[in-house]
Design a protein around this motif. Structure first.
Motif, mmCIF file in Angstrom:
data_model
loop_
_atom_site.group_PDB
_atom_site.id
_atom_site.type_symbol
_atom_site.label_atom_id
_atom_site.label_comp_id
_atom_site.label_asym_id
_atom_site.label_seq_id
_atom_site.Cartn_x
_atom_site.Cartn_y
_atom_site.Cartn_z
ATOM 1 N N HIS A 83 -39.270 44.242 138.225
ATOM 2 C CA HIS A 83 -39.287 43.092 138.408
ATOM 3 C C HIS A 83 -38.652 41.441 139.547
ATOM 4 N N THR A 84 -38.914 41.839 141.077
ATOM 5 C CA THR A 84 -38.623 41.274 141.894
ATOM 6 C C THR A 84 -38.203 40.191 141.961
ATOM 7 N N GLY A 85 -37.379 39.753 141.847
ATOM 8 C CA GLY A 85 -35.978 38.297 142.022
ATOM 9 C C GLY A 85 -35.752 38.254 140.899
ATOM 10 N N ILE A 86 -35.059 39.404 139.873
ATOM 11 C CA ILE A 86 -34.538 39.179 138.700
ATOM 12 C C ILE A 86 -33.315 39.702 138.602
ATOM 13 N N THR A 87 -32.091 38.671 138.364
ATOM 14 C CA THR A 87 -31.137 38.118 138.174
ATOM 15 C C THR A 87 -30.464 38.955 137.469
ATOM 16 N N ALA A 88 -29.407 39.030 137.226
ATOM 17 C CA ALA A 88 -28.224 39.436 135.827
ATOM 18 C C ALA A 88 -28.090 38.224 134.969
ATOM 19 N N GLU A 89 -28.337 36.840 135.799
ATOM 20 C CA GLU A 89 -27.958 36.273 134.793
ATOM 21 C C GLU A 89 -29.688 35.855 134.096
ATOM 22 N N ALA A 90 -30.931 35.965 134.391
ATOM 23 C CA ALA A 90 -31.678 36.430 133.454
ATOM 24 C C ALA A 90 -31.644 37.019 132.854
ATOM 25 N N VAL A 91 -31.538 38.809 132.998
ATOM 26 C CA VAL A 91 -31.154 39.908 131.902
ATOM 27 C C VAL A 91 -29.883 39.275 131.135
ATOM 28 N N GLU A 92 -28.976 38.637 131.187
ATOM 29 C CA GLU A 92 -28.484 38.275 130.220
ATOM 30 C C GLU A 92 -28.800 37.082 129.500
ATOM 31 N N ASP A 93 -29.748 35.803 129.683
ATOM 32 C CA ASP A 93 -30.034 34.797 129.314
ATOM 33 C C ASP A 93 -31.809 35.961 127.897
ATOM 34 N N MET A 94 -31.982 36.881 128.421
ATOM 35 C CA MET A 94 -33.311 38.180 127.684
ATOM 36 C C MET A 94 -32.883 38.612 126.831
ATOM 37 N N LEU A 95 -31.456 39.340 127.303
ATOM 38 C CA LEU A 95 -30.862 40.448 126.293
ATOM 39 C C LEU A 95 -30.033 39.867 125.501
ATOM 40 N N THR A 96 -30.238 40.288 123.751
ATOM 41 C CA THR A 96 -29.280 39.617 122.932
ATOM 42 C C THR A 96 -29.023 41.085 121.930
ATOM 43 N N LEU A 97 -28.079 40.789 120.918
ATOM 44 C CA LEU A 97 -27.677 42.684 120.307
ATOM 45 C C LEU A 97 -28.046 42.426 119.688
ATOM 46 N N ALA A 98 -29.358 42.465 119.258
ATOM 47 C CA ALA A 98 -30.197 43.885 118.721
ATOM 48 C C ALA A 98 -30.959 44.189 119.720
ATOM 49 N N THR A 99 -31.454 43.997 120.903
ATOM 50 C CA THR A 99 -31.960 44.323 122.301
ATOM 51 C C THR A 99 -31.029 45.077 122.944
ATOM 52 N N VAL A 100 -30.191 45.177 123.554
ATOM 53 C CA VAL A 100 -29.089 45.878 123.870
ATOM 54 C C VAL A 100 -28.869 46.950 124.328
ATOM 55 N N GLY A 101 -28.483 47.435 122.945
ATOM 56 C CA GLY A 101 -28.384 48.921 123.132
ATOM 57 C C GLY A 101 -30.331 49.716 123.193
ATOM 58 N N ASP A 102 -30.799 49.293 122.629
ATOM 59 C CA ASP A 102 -32.207 49.660 123.264
ATOM 60 C C ASP A 102 -32.275 49.959 124.615
ATOM 61 N N ALA A 103 -32.198 48.829 125.268
ATOM 62 C CA ALA A 103 -32.197 48.625 126.860
ATOM 63 C C ALA A 103 -31.063 49.516 127.915
ATOM 64 N N MET A 104 -29.732 49.796 126.461
ATOM 65 C CA MET A 104 -28.761 50.719 127.795
ATOM 66 C C MET A 104 -29.488 52.307 127.804
ATOM 67 N N LYS A 105 -29.858 52.276 126.666
ATOM 68 C CA LYS A 105 -30.367 53.687 126.271
ATOM 69 C C LYS A 105 -31.839 54.187 126.673
ATOM 70 N N ALA A 106 -32.643 53.026 127.019
ATOM 71 C CA ALA A 106 -33.937 53.198 128.027
ATOM 72 C C ALA A 106 -33.229 53.571 129.482
ATOM 73 N N VAL A 107 -32.028 52.844 129.915
ATOM 74 C CA VAL A 107 -32.090 53.016 131.963
ATOM 75 C C VAL A 107 -31.464 53.583 131.915
ATOM 76 N N ALA A 108 -30.201 54.347 130.886
ATOM 77 C CA ALA A 108 -29.672 55.484 130.388
ATOM 78 C C ALA A 108 -30.494 57.225 130.393
ATOM 79 N N GLY A 109 -31.319 57.109 129.869
ATOM 80 C CA GLY A 109 -32.867 58.171 129.609
ATOM 81 C C GLY A 109 -32.925 58.731 130.672
ATOM 82 N N ILE A 110 -34.407 57.324 131.314
ATOM 83 C CA ILE A 110 -35.066 57.384 132.405
ATOM 84 C C ILE A 110 -34.338 58.400 133.412
ATOM 85 N N SER A 111 -33.350 57.852 133.215
ATOM 86 C CA SER A 111 -32.467 57.810 134.977
ATOM 87 C C SER A 111 -31.633 59.107 134.798
ATOM 88 N N GLY A 112 -32.024 60.103 133.503
ATOM 89 C CA GLY A 112 -31.200 61.334 133.466
ATOM 90 C C GLY A 112 -29.776 60.732 133.140
#
Length: 100
Positions: free
Chosen positions: A63-92
């Motif tokens: 997603h070229t051009g995505i910003t941390a500010e845009a991500v802050e607007d997309m993530l919620t307390l309900a989704t942040v755990g899954d997002a971080m687990k996804a990043v950590a998992g696929i990154s090893g």
């Protein structure tokens, strides 16, 4: 091993990708900031910023051009755990469960 994880955030599909060594090195301070956040903890402002930066970096390959500010607007307390687990998992950064 999969190097992407797809998630729907704010009703739109997003693809997280594995972080490279270069990205991991650059994000080391952010990972230290979020280290130890429990699943029931409310992240503070510094932690929210760090989470957004980590996730934005993972999303940036697909997603070229995505910003941390845009991500802050997309993530919620309900989704942040899954997002971080996804990043950590696929990154090893966390070991995948073995066996069934």
């Amino acid at each position: 091993m999969d190097e992407t994880v797809k998630m729907t955030l704010k009703g739109k599909p997003f693809t997280f990708t594995a972080l490279s060594f270069k990205q991991l090195r650059a994000l080391r301070p952010q990972f230290q900031i979020v280290k130890g956040i429990g699943s029931d903890d409310m992240p503070n402002d510094e932690q929210i910023t760090a989470i957004a930066e980590i996730c934005a970096t993972s999303l940036s390959d697909q997603h070229t051009g995505i910003t941390a500010e845009a991500v802050e607007d997309m993530l919620t307390l309900a989704t942040v755990g899954d997002a971080m687990k996804a990043v950590a998992g696929i990154s090893g950064l966390v070991k995948a469960p073995t066996g069934e």
